[in-house]
Motif scaffolding. Sequence first.
Motif, PDB file in Angstrom:
ATOM      1  N   GLY A 385       4.704  11.000   2.959  1.00  0.00           N
ATOM      2  CA  GLY A 385       5.878  10.344   2.393  1.00  0.00           C
ATOM      3  C   GLY A 385       6.029   8.907   2.821  1.00  0.00           C
ATOM      4  O   GLY A 385       7.130   8.341   2.736  1.00  0.00           O
ATOM      5  N   GLU A 386       4.923   8.284   3.264  1.00  0.00           N
ATOM      6  CA  GLU A 386       4.972   6.911   3.752  1.00  0.00           C
ATOM      7  C   GLU A 386       4.509   5.890   2.712  1.00  0.00           C
ATOM      8  O   GLU A 386       4.552   4.692   2.969  1.00  0.00           O
ATOM      9  CB  GLU A 386       4.105   6.776   5.007  1.00  0.00           C
ATOM     10  CG  GLU A 386       4.589   7.627   6.178  1.00  0.00           C
ATOM     11  CD  GLU A 386       3.653   7.557   7.363  1.00  0.00           C
ATOM     12  OE1 GLU A 386       2.590   6.888   7.238  1.00  0.00           O
ATOM     13  OE2 GLU A 386       3.954   8.165   8.398  1.00  0.00           O
ATOM     14  N   ASP A 387       4.055   6.347   1.555  1.00  0.00           N
ATOM     15  CA  ASP A 387       3.640   5.443   0.478  1.00  0.00           C
ATOM     16  C   ASP A 387       4.874   5.117  -0.365  1.00  0.00           C
ATOM     17  O   ASP A 387       5.345   5.948  -1.143  1.00  0.00           O
ATOM     18  CB  ASP A 387       2.560   6.110  -0.370  1.00  0.00           C
ATOM     19  CG  ASP A 387       2.116   5.248  -1.537  1.00  0.00           C
ATOM     20  OD1 ASP A 387       2.544   4.077  -1.610  1.00  0.00           O
ATOM     21  OD2 ASP A 387       1.339   5.731  -2.381  1.00  0.00           O
ATOM     22  N   LYS A 388       5.378   3.915  -0.225  1.00  0.00           N
ATOM     23  CA  LYS A 388       6.594   3.508  -0.926  1.00  0.00           C
ATOM     24  C   LYS A 388       6.306   2.752  -2.219  1.00  0.00           C
ATOM     25  O   LYS A 388       7.219   2.382  -2.943  1.00  0.00           O
ATOM     26  CB  LYS A 388       7.469   2.638  -0.020  1.00  0.00           C
ATOM     27  CG  LYS A 388       7.811   3.275   1.327  1.00  0.00           C
ATOM     28  CD  LYS A 388       8.531   4.597   1.173  1.00  0.00           C
ATOM     29  CE  LYS A 388       8.885   5.193   2.534  1.00  0.00           C
ATOM     30  NZ  LYS A 388       9.517   6.528   2.407  1.00  0.00           N
ATOM     31  N   GLY A 389       5.023   2.511  -2.520  1.00  0.00           N
ATOM     32  CA  GLY A 389       4.678   1.696  -3.673  1.00  0.00           C
ATOM     33  C   GLY A 389       4.287   2.525  -4.879  1.00  0.00           C
ATOM     34  O   GLY A 389       4.488   3.739  -4.936  1.00  0.00           O
ATOM     35  N   GLY A 390       3.683   1.842  -5.874  1.00  0.00           N
ATOM     36  CA  GLY A 390       3.197   2.519  -7.070  1.00  0.00           C
ATOM     37  C   GLY A 390       4.308   3.234  -7.810  1.00  0.00           C
ATOM     38  O   GLY A 390       5.366   2.686  -8.091  1.00  0.00           O
ATOM     39  N   VAL A 391       4.067   4.518  -8.127  1.00  0.00           N
ATOM     40  CA  VAL A 391       5.033   5.289  -8.915  1.00  0.00           C
ATOM     41  C   VAL A 391       5.883   6.203  -8.035  1.00  0.00           C
ATOM     42  O   VAL A 391       6.501   7.148  -8.533  1.00  0.00           O
ATOM     43  CB  VAL A 391       4.299   6.126  -9.991  1.00  0.00           C
ATOM     44  CG1 VAL A 391       3.548   5.223 -10.947  1.00  0.00           C
ATOM     45  CG2 VAL A 391       3.364   7.155  -9.353  1.00  0.00           C
ATOM     46  N   THR A 392       5.927   5.917  -6.737  1.00  0.00           N
ATOM     47  CA  THR A 392       6.678   6.775  -5.814  1.00  0.00           C
ATOM     48  C   THR A 392       8.137   6.913  -6.238  1.00  0.00           C
ATOM     49  O   THR A 392       8.683   8.013  -6.333  1.00  0.00           O
ATOM     50  CB  THR A 392       6.592   6.219  -4.387  1.00  0.00           C
ATOM     51  OG1 THR A 392       5.230   6.282  -3.949  1.00  0.00           O
ATOM     52  CG2 THR A 392       7.458   7.022  -3.442  1.00  0.00           C
TER      53      THR A 392
END
Length: 586
Positions: A385-392
């Motif tokens: 849950g640490e990916d805040k970019g893209g289509v998150t």
Amino acid sequence: MSMQRKQKLELTWIGKEDRPKLEPRILLEDPAKSYHAAKRVKPDAEPGEPGYPGDLFDNRLIFGDNLLALKALEAEFTGKIKCIYIDPPYNTGSAFEHYDDGIEHSLWLSLMRDRLELLRRLLMDDGSIWVSLDDNESHYCRVLMDEIFGRANFVATIVWQKKHTRANDARWLSDNHDFLLCFTKDKNKWKRNLLPRDESSDSGYTNPDDDPRGPWASGPCHAKTPNPKDIYEITTPSGRKLMPPPGTSWRFSKERFADLIADNRIYFGKGNNIPRYKRFRTEVQEGLVPTTLWLREEVGDNQDAKSEVKAFNAEDVFSTPKPERLLRHVIQIASSPGDWVLDSFAGSGTTGAVAHKMGRRWIMVELEPTCHTHIIPRLKKVIDGEDKGGVTEATSWTGGGGFRYYRLAPSLLEKDRWGNWIISKEYNAAMLAEALCKLEGFTYAPSDTVYWQQGRSSERDFIYVTTQPLTRDMLAKLSDEVGEDRTLLIMCKAFTGRAGGGAFPNLTIKKIPKAVMAKCEWGRDDYSLEIKALPPPEPEPEPRNDGEVPAAARPAKVLRGSRKAKTDEPGLFPASAAGSGKGARR
């Protein structure tokens, strides 16, 4: 009588008839590289229930040659993949740090053909495949896919705006787009999903006349292709007489027009406006039909993709990533939650990352070091849950799930020091049984209670693999246990005496490795696309003064009818490895 020539329209190239005999490798999990969330984030749910499919842990990341990996997946996943997206080397001749995609055209077509044929087998009947390419090979690939998937199963060529700036240093034209070729396995069964509506989709709906049915958008009441019977005069509420614009007719019959006016479905506006037909927001389908033009504002561009991959590897930025919004578009159109999505040219792992956030099961294959330097770090951030970019944000992703990391097993056979083919020393008994199940078309499913049931092809047909020589008495005992209503294929090192020869009708006995020697190419680990262009032909030698061609330039003579010395039958294991049984596979 003249002979009729059978011809067909097809794309031909040098080496088209040459096809590799692929070895169906087994996959070995490396638990140290597999990864999953520390706890469950979503509860389990059944199809149709809210939250389906819940956390997904059975995703697969495979490190190895993608052609061999696809062959390895064939037994388990034939007809099970809903959506395939691949971004193969474009064959531009440009040297990227992570991809060398300068490949001679014929070689590129052969290597793509081999992969596309396997990918088609993996697709569900209602599945689709999407291939990213540029102008260099897209048109050749379209014809190639016509042959493999059938021209009737072509859906569309999508134009993707990959950048918005003009390349003022371009020699010819500024290249601002790529293509996506979309094919289905069976177009009659495939159903595309609608894209979700957003605020911009509803911005054209207003309610200037306070209609109690809510906001509406208007369309013209006339048709561009005129129908003579629908050319008639109407009277507006203000008493003005109107005919359809020149060269058109009304869209409705005279009776239908009167009914629409009575139902307040025709808007005349203020003053002397031309009438408009009202479409209410509540009557419009909930999604948008996908178009074939994908602009950067909607699906992102190269600049967005570079920014996304920098988040997990800023020091070694992948050269040719795709933006997450582009993959979200493909996966949204082509699959539903819980479906399998496959990418056999994983690159920086965008497909798996987006599929994971969208609740799809995924399989990715990558041979390059980016599997470890880019894909795994990226997936860990997604899972944690640490990916805040893209289509998150667009997918409301908060983390969860996991993946299993696999590598291709080595070739089943290797040569000993005398040049004889033997079973690889890296294979233990369980690996050998699984590999021979694949080679013989059985499903590997070892029984916990019956030692000779190591795999099955049906409810009553089994396979048993052993490295021990079998005697007649041992086979007789096996035959009694199998019984008259079942059959057993036995793959063994040797059998002694008159054990074979049809003495046991319910048993089929094959000696290994002799029985599998001709099935495939052994010991070849690399069918990759990372091959440089073929070297130019050597210049022809200049003739001597007497007109004779130098001996070194003459074609070599072919000696026919020669015999090789007969060798002993290949062994199974070298003496030091026989019966070791160590190194249990996980």
